[in-house]
Structures are given as C-alpha cells and as structure tokens.
Design an enzyme around this catalytic site. Sequence first.
Site, PDB file in Angstrom:
ATOM      1  N   LYS A 173       0.752  -0.739  -0.316  1.00 47.47           N
ATOM      2  CA  LYS A 173      -0.266   0.111   0.098  1.00 47.47           C
ATOM      3  C   LYS A 173       0.447   1.262   0.464  1.00 47.47           C
ATOM      4  O   LYS A 173       0.751   2.718  -0.679  1.00 47.47           O
ATOM      5  CB  LYS A 173      -1.192   0.518   1.234  1.00 47.47           C
ATOM      6  CG  LYS A 173      -1.937   0.993   1.264  1.00 47.47           C
ATOM      7  CD  LYS A 173      -2.494   1.512   2.615  1.00 47.47           C
ATOM      8  CE  LYS A 173      -1.435   2.383   3.137  1.00 47.47           C
ATOM      9  NZ  LYS A 173      -2.199   2.904   4.514  1.00 47.47           N
ATOM     10  N   ASP A 176      -5.865   1.255   0.542  1.00 47.17           N
ATOM     11  CA  ASP A 176      -6.411   1.295   2.353  1.00 47.17           C
ATOM     12  C   ASP A 176      -7.115   0.774   3.221  1.00 47.17           C
ATOM     13  O   ASP A 176      -8.010   0.253   2.110  1.00 47.17           O
ATOM     14  CB  ASP A 176      -5.485   2.894   2.412  1.00 47.17           C
ATOM     15  CG  ASP A 176      -6.740   3.551   2.241  1.00 47.17           C
ATOM     16  OD1 ASP A 176      -7.887   3.161   1.897  1.00 47.17           O
ATOM     17  OD2 ASP A 176      -6.529   4.528   2.826  1.00 47.17           O
TER      18      ASP A 176
END
Length: 211
Positions: free
Chosen positions: A117, A135
Amino acid sequence: MSKQDSILKEMDNLFPNPKCELNYSKDYELLLAVMLSAQTTDKRVNMVTGPLFSQFDTLDKLSKLSISEIENHIKSIGMYKQKAKHFKSIVSSLVEIGGYVPNDREILLKMNGVGRKTVNVVLSNLYNEPCIAVDTHVNRVSKRLGLALMDDDVLEVENKLMKEFPKDKWSKLHHQLVLFGRYKCKAVNPECESCNLKDFCRDVHEYEKKA
Ligand code: SF4
C-alpha cells in the site's frame, strides 16, 4: 451507464481534484509519512510530521536522530515504537541509495515497514505511476459497492479494482475512494441517505433499516 461508469462519474462529481491529505514537501517526507499513517489518521500524522520535518529539514539531519529521539517526536501516534524503528531504517536505506525515493517497486518493498500500500501511494504521488493503493477506506468502500467480495484480502481487492477500471483512472480513483470512505461512506454512520451510489450498495439496507 455501467456500474463502473456511474462510480467514476459520482467520484468526479464529489471529488474532482482529489489529492493525498498527508503533508510533505520532499519525496522522502511522503514515504515516511505514509509509513507513519498505518492504523492512524492523516491528520494525526501531519501533526507530528509538521514540526519534525520543519526542524530536521534534510535527510542528513533526520539520519542523525536516534530511535528514542524519533519516538519522542512521534509518540502521539499509534505503534510509535515500531514506527520509530522503521523510520530510522528507511532513512538509513534512503541515505545508502543516494538520498532519494526511487521509482522502483522492488527496492522500496525491501525497506522495513514499507508494504504494498505504501509503495502504491508513493509511486502514484511522486511518479504518477498507475496504482490503486488499498487502505482501510478503499477496502471498505469497494466491498460495500460490490467491487470485491467481503472476505477478499487487500491484494484481491486491488486486483479486482484494476480489472474493473481503466488504467488511466487508477491513481485518481484511489484518492477519490479514500476521500469517499473518509468523509461520506464512513465506517460508522455512512451518509447513505444522500448517496448517489446506493443502488449498487450492499450495505444500503443498513440505511433503509434506519429510515
Ligand atoms: S449507500 Fe451508504 S454504505 Fe453504501 S456506498 Fe453509499 S454511503 Fe456507502
């Protein structure tokens, strides 16, 4: 209009110029800020990085901080002890490779505390690379909107989003889904009544139950 087109249209309507809400002025500041943002809000990260990056305004100055000094600067955010170690390690890695954040997924992923991420957010913001960072907000919204299954892990969600939407939309859509999840399709008390995407939503029944 397809579901995907409806989502893109509504995201452009709500967030025409989305951007990362972490404050940074240098490439390494973004990398460090994204690492710090795990399990905490961007607002809280900005509160610690503002004074820290202003007082130590070069990578060289940051590299001279000890782990306990870093801890003192970031102790108001969650998991600060572990993050201070990652902070120190990332700064050392960046100094070793020449003091810049490379446009290289493999090199970044080898740094402590840097996951998929973080790399996606960094490459998308610094190098305009087409990426969808998943996320907590993107994960929740994607599942509510039926773009992914409830038990998909973040990599499966990312792969499904990349399959569903054109590549040139990925980076912008990532930011838009983050903002949509943060301000409208919130984890608790989402604003379903005024949501133009409720026809596609699996969780809208929660709103209807309350109505
Ligand atoms: S209807 Fe509610 S839960 Fe569904 S996408 Fe909209 S805001 Fe989110």
